[in-house]
Write a protein that holds these residues in place. Sequence first.
Motif, PDB file in Angstrom:
ATOM      1  N   ASN A   1       0.696  -1.132   0.128  1.00 21.43           N
ATOM      2  CA  ASN A   1       0.205   0.089  -0.096  1.00 21.43           C
ATOM      3  C   ASN A   1       0.820   1.105  -0.139  1.00 21.43           C
ATOM      4  O   ASN A   1       0.309   2.403  -0.491  1.00 21.43           O
ATOM      5  CB  ASN A   1      -0.852   0.083   1.286  1.00 21.43           C
ATOM      6  N   ALA A   2       2.006   1.067   0.751  1.00 25.50           N
ATOM      7  CA  ALA A   2       3.090   2.480   0.696  1.00 25.50           C
ATOM      8  C   ALA A   2       3.974   2.379  -0.362  1.00 25.50           C
ATOM      9  O   ALA A   2       4.772   3.356  -0.418  1.00 25.50           O
ATOM     10  CB  ALA A   2       3.692   2.156   2.076  1.00 25.50           C
ATOM     11  N   TYR A   3       3.920   1.611  -1.204  1.00 26.72           N
ATOM     12  CA  TYR A   3       4.839   1.484  -2.405  1.00 26.72           C
ATOM     13  C   TYR A   3       4.739   2.501  -3.364  1.00 26.72           C
ATOM     14  O   TYR A   3       3.768   2.979  -3.673  1.00 26.72           O
ATOM     15  CB  TYR A   3       4.930   0.107  -3.259  1.00 26.72           C
ATOM     16  N   PRO A   4       6.041   3.175  -3.762  1.00 23.17           N
ATOM     17  CA  PRO A   4       5.839   4.185  -4.664  1.00 23.17           C
ATOM     18  C   PRO A   4       5.262   3.894  -5.901  1.00 23.17           C
ATOM     19  O   PRO A   4       5.243   2.921  -6.517  1.00 23.17           O
ATOM     20  CB  PRO A   4       7.400   4.533  -5.323  1.00 23.17           C
ATOM     21  N   LYS A   5       4.258   4.913  -6.333  1.00 23.01           N
ATOM     22  CA  LYS A   5       3.500   4.750  -7.495  1.00 23.01           C
ATOM     23  C   LYS A   5       4.256   5.308  -8.768  1.00 23.01           C
ATOM     24  O   LYS A   5       4.053   6.608  -9.287  1.00 23.01           O
ATOM     25  CB  LYS A   5       2.070   5.562  -7.511  1.00 23.01           C
ATOM     26  N   VAL A   6       5.173   4.301  -9.223  1.00 32.19           N
ATOM     27  CA  VAL A   6       5.950   4.885 -10.405  1.00 32.19           C
ATOM     28  C   VAL A   6       5.261   4.745 -11.581  1.00 32.19           C
ATOM     29  O   VAL A   6       5.090   5.857 -12.354  1.00 32.19           O
ATOM     30  CB  VAL A   6       7.222   4.262 -10.456  1.00 32.19           C
ATOM     31  N   GLY A   7       4.671   3.860 -11.824  1.00 31.13           N
ATOM     32  CA  GLY A   7       3.736   3.691 -13.220  1.00 31.13           C
ATOM     33  C   GLY A   7       4.529   3.520 -14.501  1.00 31.13           C
ATOM     34  O   GLY A   7       3.765   3.545 -15.531  1.00 31.13           O
ATOM     35  N   LYS A   8       5.941   3.669 -14.289  1.00 24.84           N
ATOM     36  CA  LYS A   8       6.940   3.639 -15.658  1.00 24.84           C
ATOM     37  C   LYS A   8       7.867   2.694 -15.533  1.00 24.84           C
ATOM     38  O   LYS A   8       8.330   2.448 -14.357  1.00 24.84           O
ATOM     39  CB  LYS A   8       7.308   4.980 -15.660  1.00 24.84           C
ATOM     40  N   PRO A   9       8.481   2.292 -16.586  1.00 26.30           N
ATOM     41  CA  PRO A   9       9.647   1.379 -16.451  1.00 26.30           C
ATOM     42  C   PRO A   9      10.846   2.089 -16.188  1.00 26.30           C
ATOM     43  O   PRO A   9      10.890   3.434 -16.099  1.00 26.30           O
ATOM     44  CB  PRO A   9      10.058   0.594 -17.820  1.00 26.30           C
ATOM     45  N   GLY A  10      12.057   1.593 -15.745  1.00 28.95           N
ATOM     46  CA  GLY A  10      13.341   2.007 -15.590  1.00 28.95           C
ATOM     47  C   GLY A  10      13.550   1.924 -13.851  1.00 28.95           C
ATOM     48  O   GLY A  10      12.599   1.405 -13.131  1.00 28.95           O
ATOM     49  N   SER A  11      14.566   2.210 -13.520  1.00 34.04           N
ATOM     50  CA  SER A  11      15.128   2.166 -12.177  1.00 34.04           C
ATOM     51  C   SER A  11      15.104   3.602 -11.446  1.00 34.04           C
ATOM     52  O   SER A  11      15.823   4.543 -12.049  1.00 34.04           O
ATOM     53  CB  SER A  11      16.556   1.539 -12.050  1.00 34.04           C
ATOM     54  N   TYR A  12      14.568   3.922 -10.387  1.00 29.00           N
ATOM     55  CA  TYR A  12      14.529   5.200  -9.824  1.00 29.00           C
ATOM     56  C   TYR A  12      15.045   5.381  -8.341  1.00 29.00           C
ATOM     57  O   TYR A  12      14.717   4.547  -7.556  1.00 29.00           O
ATOM     58  CB  TYR A  12      12.989   5.774  -9.698  1.00 29.00           C
ATOM     59  N   PRO A  13      16.142   6.121  -8.089  1.00 33.88           N
ATOM     60  CA  PRO A  13      16.381   6.256  -6.617  1.00 33.88           C
ATOM     61  C   PRO A  13      15.126   6.493  -5.771  1.00 33.88           C
ATOM     62  O   PRO A  13      14.407   7.318  -6.177  1.00 33.88           O
ATOM     63  CB  PRO A  13      17.320   7.618  -6.749  1.00 33.88           C
ATOM     64  N   MET A  14      15.347   5.914  -4.543  1.00 34.97           N
ATOM     65  CA  MET A  14      14.158   6.136  -3.691  1.00 34.97           C
ATOM     66  C   MET A  14      13.929   7.463  -3.233  1.00 34.97           C
ATOM     67  O   MET A  14      12.854   7.990  -3.116  1.00 34.97           O
ATOM     68  CB  MET A  14      14.611   5.294  -2.306  1.00 34.97           C
ATOM     69  N   GLU A  15      15.044   8.314  -3.200  1.00 36.74           N
ATOM     70  CA  GLU A  15      14.955   9.771  -2.665  1.00 36.74           C
ATOM     71  C   GLU A  15      14.198  10.496  -3.836  1.00 36.74           C
ATOM     72  O   GLU A  15      13.611  11.701  -3.448  1.00 36.74           O
ATOM     73  CB  GLU A  15      16.145  10.308  -2.541  1.00 36.74           C
ATOM     74  N   SER A  16      14.022  10.126  -4.951  1.00 40.42           N
ATOM     75  CA  SER A  16      13.117  10.783  -6.135  1.00 40.42           C
ATOM     76  C   SER A  16      11.844  10.594  -6.223  1.00 40.42           C
ATOM     77  O   SER A  16      11.005  11.141  -6.889  1.00 40.42           O
ATOM     78  CB  SER A  16      14.015  10.471  -7.418  1.00 40.42           C
ATOM     79  N   LEU A  17      11.384   9.750  -5.233  1.00 43.25           N
ATOM     80  CA  LEU A  17       9.990   9.129  -5.386  1.00 43.25           C
ATOM     81  C   LEU A  17       9.154   9.398  -4.051  1.00 43.25           C
ATOM     82  O   LEU A  17       9.695   9.795  -3.219  1.00 43.25           O
ATOM     83  CB  LEU A  17       9.994   7.609  -5.442  1.00 43.25           C
ATOM     84  N   GLU A  18       7.878   9.422  -4.264  1.00 44.36           N
ATOM     85  CA  GLU A  18       6.729   9.556  -3.097  1.00 44.36           C
ATOM     86  C   GLU A  18       6.309   8.329  -2.554  1.00 44.36           C
ATOM     87  O   GLU A  18       6.174   7.435  -3.651  1.00 44.36           O
ATOM     88  CB  GLU A  18       5.707  10.557  -3.273  1.00 44.36           C
ATOM     89  N   PHE A  19       6.330   7.991  -1.511  1.00 45.85           N
ATOM     90  CA  PHE A  19       5.769   6.684  -0.729  1.00 45.85           C
ATOM     91  C   PHE A  19       5.429   6.789   0.712  1.00 45.85           C
ATOM     92  O   PHE A  19       5.363   7.946   1.380  1.00 45.85           O
ATOM     93  CB  PHE A  19       7.140   5.796  -0.548  1.00 45.85           C
ATOM     94  N   GLY A  20       4.821   5.804   1.016  1.00 45.50           N
ATOM     95  CA  GLY A  20       3.959   5.866   2.378  1.00 45.50           C
ATOM     96  C   GLY A  20       4.957   5.571   3.590  1.00 45.50           C
ATOM     97  O   GLY A  20       6.108   5.143   3.219  1.00 45.50           O
ATOM     98  N   GLN A  21       4.377   5.503   4.803  1.00 45.09           N
ATOM     99  CA  GLN A  21       5.322   5.301   5.925  1.00 45.09           C
ATOM    100  C   GLN A  21       5.999   3.582   6.022  1.00 45.09           C
ATOM    101  O   GLN A  21       6.913   3.607   6.387  1.00 45.09           O
ATOM    102  CB  GLN A  21       4.357   5.470   7.201  1.00 45.09           C
ATOM    103  N   ALA A  22       5.137   2.893   5.687  1.00 47.05           N
ATOM    104  CA  ALA A  22       5.611   1.447   5.914  1.00 47.05           C
ATOM    105  C   ALA A  22       6.724   1.229   4.951  1.00 47.05           C
ATOM    106  O   ALA A  22       7.678   0.378   5.286  1.00 47.05           O
ATOM    107  CB  ALA A  22       4.459   0.435   5.566  1.00 47.05           C
ATOM    108  N   PHE A  23       6.707   1.752   3.734  1.00 46.73           N
ATOM    109  CA  PHE A  23       7.556   1.726   2.779  1.00 46.73           C
ATOM    110  C   PHE A  23       9.060   2.324   3.386  1.00 46.73           C
ATOM    111  O   PHE A  23      10.279   1.711   3.272  1.00 46.73           O
ATOM    112  CB  PHE A  23       7.467   2.253   1.377  1.00 46.73           C
ATOM    113  N   ALA A  24       8.897   3.488   3.865  1.00 42.66           N
ATOM    114  CA  ALA A  24       9.991   4.246   4.394  1.00 42.66           C
ATOM    115  C   ALA A  24      10.553   3.433   5.456  1.00 42.66           C
ATOM    116  O   ALA A  24      11.831   3.405   5.612  1.00 42.66           O
ATOM    117  CB  ALA A  24       9.630   5.616   4.755  1.00 42.66           C
TER     118      ALA A  24
END
Length: 211
Positions: free
Chosen positions: A42-65
């Motif tokens: 539920n807290a996983y970043p909603k990327v919706g695109k292929p590729g590899s993204y640094p965690m710091e560049s994404l938005e995510f929920g508390q459990a993922f953090a």
Amino acid sequence: MTDANAYLDLETLRTTPVDADPFDHIILPGFIRKEVLQKVHNAYPKVGKPGSYPMESLEFGQAFAEMAAALRGPELAAVLAEKFDMDLSGRPTMLTVRDMCRLKDGQIHTDSNGKLITVLLYMNPQWEETGGRLRLLRSNQGLDDYVTEVPPQEGTLLAFKCTPDAWHGHKPFEGQRRTLQLNYVVDQSYLTRENRRHRVSAFFKKLRFAS
């Protein structure tokens, strides 16, 4: 401060032997604890695109953090250092996130020599597809020359030393294939270069997939 054991089964990892065929690695289903999987989904970043993204560049929920903090914490580093007989004290970590897979992804490769250990954590439901299963290879001569295959099912860990013979890849798959990649790297300058490269790549991916 995150309790690493609330998210990660460190004790089972500690007692799981390293397999040296075809290169030093550990495969551990259920490394992410079953009781937290849904929260992390539920807290996983909603990327919706292929590729590899640094965690710091994404938005995510508390459990993922919290899980990311556990992955980057000293407890996991200590276990991996012992398992792979490698000093990880003071080594920077890089955490990247994948959401979608393209048909061209998964080509045979080894990880760069700036990486010391790669840890892959999968966050996909029961995997029925033939593609997308990571194969640990004896050589770079083809995907059929493999020793073992890792289905990217939720909670599964694959960790390996980044050596010149650590060939891996998977058969083509297109669709959602959620993967976290944690790397212990040689030094801060390598991490800075890699983060810069990922940021530039992510910028152009965003432009391409927005059009």
